[in-house]
Design an enzyme around this catalytic site. Structure first.
Site, mmCIF file in Angstrom:
data_model
loop_
_atom_site.group_PDB
_atom_site.id
_atom_site.type_symbol
_atom_site.label_atom_id
_atom_site.label_comp_id
_atom_site.label_asym_id
_atom_site.label_seq_id
_atom_site.Cartn_x
_atom_site.Cartn_y
_atom_site.Cartn_z
ATOM 1 N N LYS A 238 -6.553 14.336 -51.095
ATOM 2 C CA LYS A 238 -7.526 13.300 -50.740
ATOM 3 C C LYS A 238 -7.613 13.175 -49.216
ATOM 4 C CE LYS A 238 -4.101 9.590 -51.133
ATOM 5 N NZ LYS A 238 -3.754 8.317 -51.777
ATOM 6 N N TYR A 465 -10.334 2.158 -18.105
ATOM 7 C CA TYR A 465 -10.899 0.859 -18.456
ATOM 8 C C TYR A 465 -9.924 -0.276 -18.145
ATOM 9 C CZ TYR A 465 -14.933 2.710 -21.039
ATOM 10 O OH TYR A 465 -16.107 3.321 -21.383
#
Length: 574
Positions: A238, A465
């Protein structure tokens, strides 16, 4: 080496130019004045690979866009037909003078012949490619979206065989020569490409994951040695096989003899089937009952989560294989172990073919005394339900309880399947996890990116940032082409995390950005643009494991590797 999800098609573009030249050769007979035999070999054998090449490219680029949404598929098909149809119409208008000159409208011309030529032959012979490609895409789309991959292949082979009875140039001998030559040339081309690439990633890739298939094979063998006798491995693939590439991993496991798989969603199962994965594919999660015909069509096995769901599925009168899930204390999907009558009823629906029964252990990864007691209680509850079913004359079929930690900590349990997830890929969920069973696991995935810029930073200058990092001295930094949109968590910012450059650990500074991050390389004079940076994996004598990186982000490896983005190329090394 082969690349699973990357979208670099420069090789097709380059061969497309060669193929276009070969098409010209077919219609101009360039060697006829030199040698009739040489011209025949070139134009009737070698050059005949060109037109099929263009057909296959069209199918390749169009078909990979198709999904399970029929309305979206129909919309894409209409757009394709409109686009090619306009080119066909323009070509017809351009060739009208040639049609008139050749006597097309006077020599046996009828409305029927005009319609036939318009839809099949082309209004001028060489325009047949346009209606051919439109009709071919329509047929392929119809088959691909309504049949399994193998059934589509067999129908296509039948249609191809019928086509050989018509205009197949020079008959069976010529067809055989073209086929054999195309195969030989393909093999030779792949050998040359592999030799020149030498197993190295493309220098233009910004971020990629090396997937080491020999390590996966090693892990399979190691796990199989500790599984109880007659217990088969059910590979959990999965979430793109925990970020490793779903169908690529599953197909490789098929080659190793693994034929039981588990996915989370029906779409994951459909993708595996379309890519040719064989064996049982169990959908662990809930599937909307309105998609039951897709479950049957793609031969998937659905988890039945409770009796109400079982009744709903059965009401569609479509026979599908299912596994019954029992909730023994996880508190997620499954009918509660206490409702034995409801559980027993789930085996009696005539359209549900029960192939297995299972549960899920919630704290099998812990060796704390209380957690061990809870796990054993879950196992006892499961066994109690199974015994009650058998007393009622119900066969619960194949049983499975353990996932990775269930095998490593409760290896004495004897069930039919073991659902192997994170351990299969050579990892444990957390750094420092202790397990009872010692297994030599090797990490399958390495995560890498490139330095795209090197620059000097003066003392006191902010970096990134929020001015999160302030240079404490004159420094040198490297901008690296990977960020949180690629799956490197922003939580890796400002926590002392490192990466590897030239075998040395270098600190990641400032905030991780969407597409880049910044590394301090102040004491590394030799680092240049294009340098490989390793975030998970080994570089010379140093190694950063996925468990270490996950711990820095305060998460588990399962989440870390599963969230690797589509922009990260998967490169498969065998």
């Amino acid at each position: 080496m082969n690349v699973g999800s990357e979208k670099q098609y420069g090789g097709l573009d380059r061969f497309g130019i060669i193929a276009a030249i070969l098409v010209i050769a077919i219609h101009t007979f360039p060697l006829l004045s030199i040698s009739e035999w040489a011209d025949f070999t070139l134009t009737r054998i070698i050059a005949r690979v060109a037109v099929p090449f263009f057909f296959m490219c069209t199918g390749f680029f169009f078909m990979q866009k198709l999904g399970t949404d029929r309305n979206k598929n129909a919309s894409m098909l209409k757009q394709f037909l409109w686009k090619v149809g306009k080119l066909y119409l323009l070509s017809i208008l351009l060739y009208l003078p040639v049609n008139v000159y050749a006597g097309y409208f006077t020599d046996g011309f009828t409305v029927f012949s005009a319609v036939k030529d318009l839809l099949f032959n082309g209004t001028l012979y060489h325009l047949w490619y346009f209606p051919g490609i439109m009709l071919g895409v329509c047929i392929s789309t119809f088959l691909y979206t309504r049949l399994s991959t193998w059934n589509t292949f067999w129908v296509t082979l039948l249609l191809y065989g019928i086509g050989l009875l018509g205009d197949s140039y020079f008959g069976l001998v010529h067809f055989t020569l073209v086929t054999v030559l195309s195969f030989v040339l393909s093999v030779m081309a792949m050998k040359v490409i592999q030799r020149f690439r030498g197993g190295k990633p493309d220098q233009t890739w910004r971020a990629w994951a090396d997937i080491h298939l020999p390590h996966l094979q090693h892990n399979v063998r190691e796990i199989q040695q500790v599984l109880p006798k007659d217990c088969a491995m059910m590979a959990v693939v999965k979430a793109q096989a925990y970020g490793h590439g779903g169908w690529q991993i599953a197909r490789f496991l098929n080659k190793l003899g693994i034929d039981h798989f588990a996915v989370a969603t029906i779409d994951e199962g459909i993708e595996l089937r379309k890519k040719g994965v064989k064996g049982e594919i169990l959908v662990l999660g809930y599937t909307d009952e309105r998609r039951i015909r897709q479950i049957a069509r793609f031969k998937l096995t659905q988890t039945v989560v409770d009796d109400d769901y079982a009744q709903t599925l059965n009401g569609y009168n479509v026979k599908i294989p299912v596994h019954i899930k029992i909730d023994t204390g996880m508190g997620r999907l499954g009918e509660s172990w206490e409702y034995t009558e409801k559980i027993a009823a789930m085996y009696g629906y005539k359209h549900l073919q029960v192939c297995g029964t299972f549960t899920h252990l919630s704290v099998a990864d812990s060796l704390e005394a209380s957690d061990i007691a809870y796990t054993k209680n879950q196992i006892d509850r499961f066994q109690k339900v199974i015994e009650q079913l058998k007393e009622k004359g119900i066969n619960p079929q194949k049983l499975h309880v353990q996932s990775s930690y269930g095998v490593l900590n409760y290896g004495e349990l004897q069930y039919d399947y073991a659902r192997m997830g994170i351990a299969l890929y050579g990892m444990l969920s957390k750094q420092g996890d202790k397990v009872k069973t010692s297994v030599d696991l090797r990490p399958v995935l390495s995560l890498k990116a490139r330095v795209v810029q090197v620059k000097q930073v003066e003392k006191g200058a902010p970096v990134g940032y929020g001015r999160a990092h302030i240079a404490q001295k004159d420094s040198k930094i490297a901008i690296v082409s990977i960020g949180y949109a690629d799956g490197v968590p922003r939580m890796l910012s400002q926590v002392g995390a490192t990466c590897l450059i030239r075998g040395k650990r270098r600190p990641i500074i400032g905030f991780v950005c969407m597409d880049q991050l910044i590394v301090d390389i102040s004491d590394m004079e030799e680092v240049q643009r294009g340098e490989v940076v390793t975030f998970i994996g080994r570089d010379q004598e140093e190694e950063i494991t996925a468990e270490e990186m996950a711990q820095s982000c305060k998460t588990i490896t399962n989440e870390l590797v599963s969230r690797l983005g589509e922009r990260v190329k998967r490169v498969y090394h065998d």
